[in-house]
Design an enzyme around this catalytic site. Structure first.
Site, PDB file in Angstrom:
ATOM      1  N   LYS A   1       3.344   1.066   6.210  1.00  0.00           N
ATOM      2  CA  LYS A   1       3.385   2.349   6.920  1.00  0.00           C
ATOM      3  C   LYS A   1       1.983   2.941   6.984  1.00  0.00           C
ATOM      4  CE  LYS A   1       4.780   6.233   5.171  1.00  0.00           C
ATOM      5  NZ  LYS A   1       3.615   7.075   5.608  1.00  0.00           N
TER       6      LYS A   1
ATOM      7  N   GLY B   1       0.823  -1.197   0.000  1.00  0.00           N
ATOM      8  CA  GLY B   1       0.000   0.000   0.000  1.00  0.00           C
ATOM      9  C   GLY B   1       0.854   1.243   0.000  1.00  0.00           C
TER      10      GLY B   1
ATOM     11  N   HIS C   1      -3.508   0.815  10.959  1.00  0.00           N
ATOM     12  CA  HIS C   1      -4.310   1.664  11.847  1.00  0.00           C
ATOM     13  C   HIS C   1      -5.610   2.112  11.160  1.00  0.00           C
ATOM     14  CE1 HIS C   1      -3.176   6.141  10.876  1.00  0.00           C
ATOM     15  NE2 HIS C   1      -3.270   5.437   9.773  1.00  0.00           N
TER      16      HIS C   1
ATOM     17  N   ASP D   1      -4.122  -6.604  -4.240  1.00  0.00           N
ATOM     18  CA  ASP D   1      -5.046  -6.326  -3.135  1.00  0.00           C
ATOM     19  C   ASP D   1      -4.455  -6.961  -1.888  1.00  0.00           C
ATOM     20  OD1 ASP D   1      -7.065  -6.248  -1.267  1.00  0.00           O
ATOM     21  OD2 ASP D   1      -8.570  -7.233  -2.512  1.00  0.00           O
TER      22      ASP D   1
END
Length: 261
Positions: free
Chosen positions: A162, A94, A166, A146
């Site tokens: 990174k 990502g 969250h 994905d």
């Protein structure tokens, strides 16, 4: 964005509602599309560009600490890149355009792999073309995939995430890590490095930590976590061992994880 600010009006609905399909304030504000689906709509191109610019700006402020506050060269040698004929691979999961990998190449040698969705890879290719590595022999690989689908994730010595987990609930964070584990398990001493806040449970949250935690609850259903929460609620359930939490001197820490055998 203006819309995410409006969604804050629905924070109390998370507490009082009995609807199990709604996990965030955003779900009440925009019941027909979650935040990521909404952001990916054609009429939100400008908002998406603003969001991506924000993510890049945050990354640029963090890079000196991520790259300079941890010995990446020694780390890569430790997990398999010590031999002159061996070069470790790092997948930025990502990773957007790949700013983190580009900065890491200034402090260590490795094979960079940018892994993201199709709508980001074209931007990543343009970024690397405009700012190629100093070492002309370094070739960056671009992989469309994905991170919930292990079959699309390449095998590698190291995976860097990174500010990815969250954004997600414990269950979905576990699903992401299990998908990565499918490939990490095929490489000896492979590591997953999470660049995230690690909350200190012995003292109250600071203003920034509180704001980010509330914003995750507001729009995406994620959360900030302590070391205990990372280890108990996410890593162990995904089949990973928390090896160390490396303090970088910046806001975020680097959580080093290995595959449980």
């Amino acid at each position: 964005s203006y819309e995410s600010a409006l969604a804050l009006n629905h924070l109390d609905d998370i507490i009082t509602s009995t609807d199990p399909t709604k996990e965030t304030a955003w779900d009440f504000y925009s019941p027909n599309a979650n935040f990521w689906e909404w952001l990916d709509q054609e009429d939100q191109r400008e908002t998406l560009e603003t969001f991506n610019t924000l993510m890049v700006n945050i990354t640029m402020k963090e890079l000196p600490f991520i790259c300079g506050g941890f010995d990446w060269k020694a780390f890569l040698a430790r997990i398999g890149g010590a031999s002159p004929t061996s070069t470790c691979s790092i997948v930025d999961v990502g990773g957007g355009k790949g700013h983190l990998l580009r900065a890491l190449l200034d402090v260590a040698s490795f094979r960079p792999v940018v892994f993201d969705t199709a709508n980001m890879i074209d931007d990543a290719k343009a970024f690397w073309k405009a700012d190629p590595p100093a070492d002309a022999e370094v070739e960056v690989e671009f992989v469309i995939g994905d991170f919930f689908d292990g079959s699309t994730i390449p095998a590698a010595n190291c995976y860097v995430l990174k500010h990815i987990l969250h954004d997600w609930s414990d269950d979905k964070s576990v699903a992401i890590l299990k998908a990565i584990r499918e490939q990490a398990n095929t490489v000896v001493d492979s590591r997953v490095m999470l660049v995230e806040l690690v909350l200190d449970e012995t003292k109250p949250l600071g203003p920034f930590e509180s704001w980010v935690d509330i914003q995750m609850l507001n729009v995406v259903g994620g959360k900030e976590r302590s070391r205990r929460q990372w280890e108990r609620d996410v890593l162990s359930k995904a089949g990973f061992k928390l090896e160390a939490v490396h303090v970088t001197g910046g806001t975020e820490a680097i959580i080093e994880c290995s595959v449980c055998t």
